[in-house]
Design an enzyme around this catalytic site. Structure first.
Site, short mmCIF file in Angstrom:
data_model
loop_
_atom_site.label_atom_id
_atom_site.label_comp_id
_atom_site.label_asym_id
_atom_site.label_seq_id
_atom_site.Cartn_x
_atom_site.Cartn_y
_atom_site.Cartn_z
N SER A 79 41.70 33.02 -10.16
CA SER A 79 43.10 32.60 -10.28
C SER A 79 43.25 31.16 -9.78
O SER A 79 44.00 30.36 -10.36
CB SER A 79 44.01 33.51 -9.45
OG SER A 79 43.93 34.82 -9.91
N ARG A 135 31.96 38.89 -8.16
CA ARG A 135 31.46 38.04 -9.25
C ARG A 135 30.12 37.45 -8.82
O ARG A 135 29.10 38.10 -8.93
CB ARG A 135 32.49 36.93 -9.57
CG ARG A 135 33.78 37.46 -10.16
CD ARG A 135 34.90 36.48 -10.04
NE ARG A 135 35.12 36.11 -8.64
CZ ARG A 135 36.08 35.34 -8.20
NH1 ARG A 135 36.92 34.79 -9.06
NH2 ARG A 135 36.23 35.06 -6.93
#
Ligand code: PNS
Length: 164
Positions: A130, A92
């Site tokens: 998460s 990312r």
């Protein structure tokens, strides 16, 4: 084209739309993609391995060349057993880079013919993890749009209804 089995390993606690985006992209590049959940997590997970596997299976059931499995021990050993040629990982922001570089180079040292391939998720998911999903949800924030609806439902059950 050669049949290539890729493994997408991770903790997936829980699966996010960023993971799903990556699975979707990976499924279009490789003949088979196995999402592999690590079972011997050092951290204290929110969801059990079987809950995480169940959510992953539900979320990916419409993609025919994607399967979900678990593994323990060394990732390269699991990949060898499965005769996989590729490890798929998502990257990312820049902050992911160092951790991913360390893992990739260690895995390459252990298994030189296993290649790690990185894909970037859609821009909308570059900040989704998460860990943040768990934290925001447990503190009462909305995670709508960041995880599949089935995961949101499971988060509700787990956090607010105390279901194991
Ligand atoms: O989703 P995560 O927690 O970033 O995934 C990390 C994972 C599961 C890919 C990594 O911890 C792993 O591969 N663990 C298995 C043990 C292993 O092979 N360790 C050496 C990696 S260099």
């Amino acid at each position: 084209m050669a049949e290539i089995l890729a493994i997408y390993p991770g903790s997936f606690d829980p699966i996010t739309n960023g993971h799903l985006d990556l699975i979707d992209r990976g499924s279009q590049l490789f003949s088979q993609l196995t999402v592999a959940v690590l079972t011997n997590l050092e951290k204290d997970p929110l969801f059990s391995v079987s809950e995480r596997v169940e959510m992953l299976r539900e979320a990916t059931h419409s993609i025919p060349n994607v399967s979900v499995d678990t593994f323990s021990g060394l990732l390269v050993e699991y990949a060898r057993q499965k005769q996989a040629k590729v490890i798929l990982r998502g990257i990312r922001a820049f902050t992911d880079y160092e951790y991913e570089l360390q893992m990739t180079l260690m895995n390459r040292r252990l298994a030189p013919d296993l290649e790690t391939v990185f894909l970037m998720p859609a821009l909308a998911y570059t900040y989704v993890s998460s860990r943040l999903v768990r934290e925001v949800f447990q503190l009462g924030g909305s995670v709508t749009g960041l995880v599949p609806p089935l995961v949101e439902e499971r988060l509700h059950q787990k956090v607010f209804q105390g279901k194991a």
